[in-house]
Design a protein around this motif. Structure first.
Motif, mmCIF file in Angstrom:
data_model
loop_
_atom_site.group_PDB
_atom_site.id
_atom_site.type_symbol
_atom_site.label_atom_id
_atom_site.label_comp_id
_atom_site.label_asym_id
_atom_site.label_seq_id
_atom_site.Cartn_x
_atom_site.Cartn_y
_atom_site.Cartn_z
ATOM 1 N N THR A 165 -3.047 0.744 -3.868
ATOM 2 C CA THR A 165 -2.753 -0.581 -3.340
ATOM 3 C C THR A 165 -2.363 -1.483 -4.500
ATOM 4 O O THR A 165 -3.070 -1.561 -5.502
ATOM 5 C CB THR A 165 -3.978 -1.165 -2.608
ATOM 6 O OG1 THR A 165 -4.387 -0.245 -1.602
ATOM 7 C CG2 THR A 165 -3.640 -2.490 -1.968
ATOM 8 N N CYS A 182 -7.492 4.911 -6.009
ATOM 9 C CA CYS A 182 -8.711 5.638 -5.618
ATOM 10 C C CYS A 182 -8.936 6.876 -6.470
ATOM 11 O O CYS A 182 -9.957 7.520 -6.374
ATOM 12 C CB CYS A 182 -8.638 6.029 -4.145
ATOM 13 S SG CYS A 182 -8.683 4.589 -3.072
ATOM 14 N N HIS A 183 -7.981 7.210 -7.283
ATOM 15 C CA HIS A 183 -8.114 8.378 -8.152
ATOM 16 C C HIS A 183 -7.897 7.949 -9.597
ATOM 17 O O HIS A 183 -7.317 6.907 -9.869
ATOM 18 C CB HIS A 183 -7.108 9.459 -7.753
ATOM 19 C CG HIS A 183 -5.724 8.912 -7.545
ATOM 20 N ND1 HIS A 183 -4.888 8.600 -8.574
ATOM 21 C CD2 HIS A 183 -5.066 8.586 -6.410
ATOM 22 C CE1 HIS A 183 -3.752 8.127 -8.096
ATOM 23 N NE2 HIS A 183 -3.832 8.100 -6.778
ATOM 24 N N CYS A 187 0.966 4.845 0.614
ATOM 25 C CA CYS A 187 0.111 5.850 1.256
ATOM 26 C C CYS A 187 0.306 7.236 0.647
ATOM 27 O O CYS A 187 -0.606 8.068 0.706
ATOM 28 C CB CYS A 187 0.358 5.872 2.763
ATOM 29 S SG CYS A 187 2.046 6.165 3.241
ATOM 30 N N LYS A 188 1.454 7.503 0.023
ATOM 31 C CA LYS A 188 1.673 8.816 -0.596
ATOM 32 C C LYS A 188 0.784 9.007 -1.827
ATOM 33 O O LYS A 188 0.230 10.075 -2.045
ATOM 34 C CB LYS A 188 3.138 8.981 -0.999
ATOM 35 C CG LYS A 188 4.081 9.092 0.170
ATOM 36 C CD LYS A 188 5.504 9.234 -0.294
ATOM 37 C CE LYS A 188 6.450 9.253 0.892
ATOM 38 N NZ LYS A 188 7.859 9.285 0.457
ATOM 39 N N LYS A 189 0.671 7.947 -2.621
ATOM 40 C CA LYS A 189 -0.124 8.018 -3.852
ATOM 41 C C LYS A 189 -1.522 7.421 -3.688
ATOM 42 O O LYS A 189 -2.317 7.474 -4.617
ATOM 43 C CB LYS A 189 0.608 7.292 -4.977
ATOM 44 C CG LYS A 189 1.942 7.927 -5.313
ATOM 45 C CD LYS A 189 2.649 7.145 -6.380
ATOM 46 C CE LYS A 189 4.012 7.736 -6.668
ATOM 47 N NZ LYS A 189 4.768 6.936 -7.636
ATOM 48 N N ASP A 190 -1.794 6.817 -2.526
ATOM 49 C CA ASP A 190 -3.075 6.178 -2.227
ATOM 50 C C ASP A 190 -3.408 5.089 -3.255
ATOM 51 O O ASP A 190 -4.474 5.067 -3.858
ATOM 52 C CB ASP A 190 -4.199 7.221 -2.145
ATOM 53 C CG ASP A 190 -5.443 6.667 -1.470
ATOM 54 O OD1 ASP A 190 -5.310 5.717 -0.678
ATOM 55 O OD2 ASP A 190 -6.538 7.179 -1.745
ATOM 56 N N TYR A 231 0.854 -1.182 0.000
ATOM 57 C CA TYR A 231 0.000 0.000 0.000
ATOM 58 C C TYR A 231 0.892 1.235 0.000
ATOM 59 O O TYR A 231 1.670 1.456 0.929
ATOM 60 C CB TYR A 231 -0.937 0.022 1.209
ATOM 61 C CG TYR A 231 -1.746 1.298 1.293
ATOM 62 C CD1 TYR A 231 -2.709 1.592 0.330
ATOM 63 C CD2 TYR A 231 -1.518 2.225 2.302
ATOM 64 C CE1 TYR A 231 -3.433 2.759 0.386
ATOM 65 C CE2 TYR A 231 -2.243 3.396 2.369
ATOM 66 C CZ TYR A 231 -3.194 3.657 1.404
ATOM 67 O OH TYR A 231 -3.906 4.829 1.454
#
Length: 162
Positions: free
Chosen positions: A73, A124-125, A68-71, A66
């Protein structure tokens, strides 16, 4: 007694991309190579993916990271596995009775039997570029072929829910 209706609009669908990988590498070597090239930190998941089929239970290895910087997984998933099916029917031969063990090839996504692994990317984006990732993976000499798979064409999507 109260009745509660659930509509399909209440469920959130996670957007993901699938990249098919053809390679003779073992799963741990492929994860290491992808970690170097894509600057990831894929690590072996504690639980494998379990699929029940008519031949028996089949376990597929999974590596997860995962970012977390780029969101985002990342999941590296094995597609091919071999299950040993026991034939309990006793076959009598000239000298003794024996139980036969028959190996059967199983697939996580049967419609893509030729792929050895899948890289599932849950972003997520929508500004994640799959084409750049495929281009980076094509530079790896030990990978024979890499391509993006349209998620609409996958019939066994339920196997990708974990």
């Amino acid at each position: 007694m109260a009745v509660h209706k659930v509509s399909l609009d209440e469920f959130e669908e996670i957007e993901y991309s699938i990249i098919a990988i053809h390679t003779p590498l073992e799963d741990y070597r492929l994860a290491y190579t992808l970690n170097l090239i894509l600057e990831l930190n894929l690590s072996r998941s504690a639980k494998d993916i379990l699929i029940d089929i008519k031949e028996g239970k089949s376990f597929f290895s999974k590596y997860t990271f995962y970012d977390c910087k780029k969101d985002i997984t990342w999941h590296l998933i094995q597609n091919k596995n071999e299950v040993t099916q026991r034939n309990n029917k006793k076959k009598a031969t000239l000298f003794f009775d024996q139980n036969l063990e028959i190996p059967a090839q199983t697939y996580l996504l049967p419609e893509l039997k030729k792929a050895d692994f899948f890289l599932k990317i849950e972003a997520c984006h929508n500004n994640f570029n799959v084409t750049k990732t495929v281009a980076k993976m094509n530079t790896i000499a030990t990978i024979n072929m890499v391509y993006s798979v349209k998620t609409e064409t996958i019939k066994s999507k339920n196997n990708l829910i974990f």
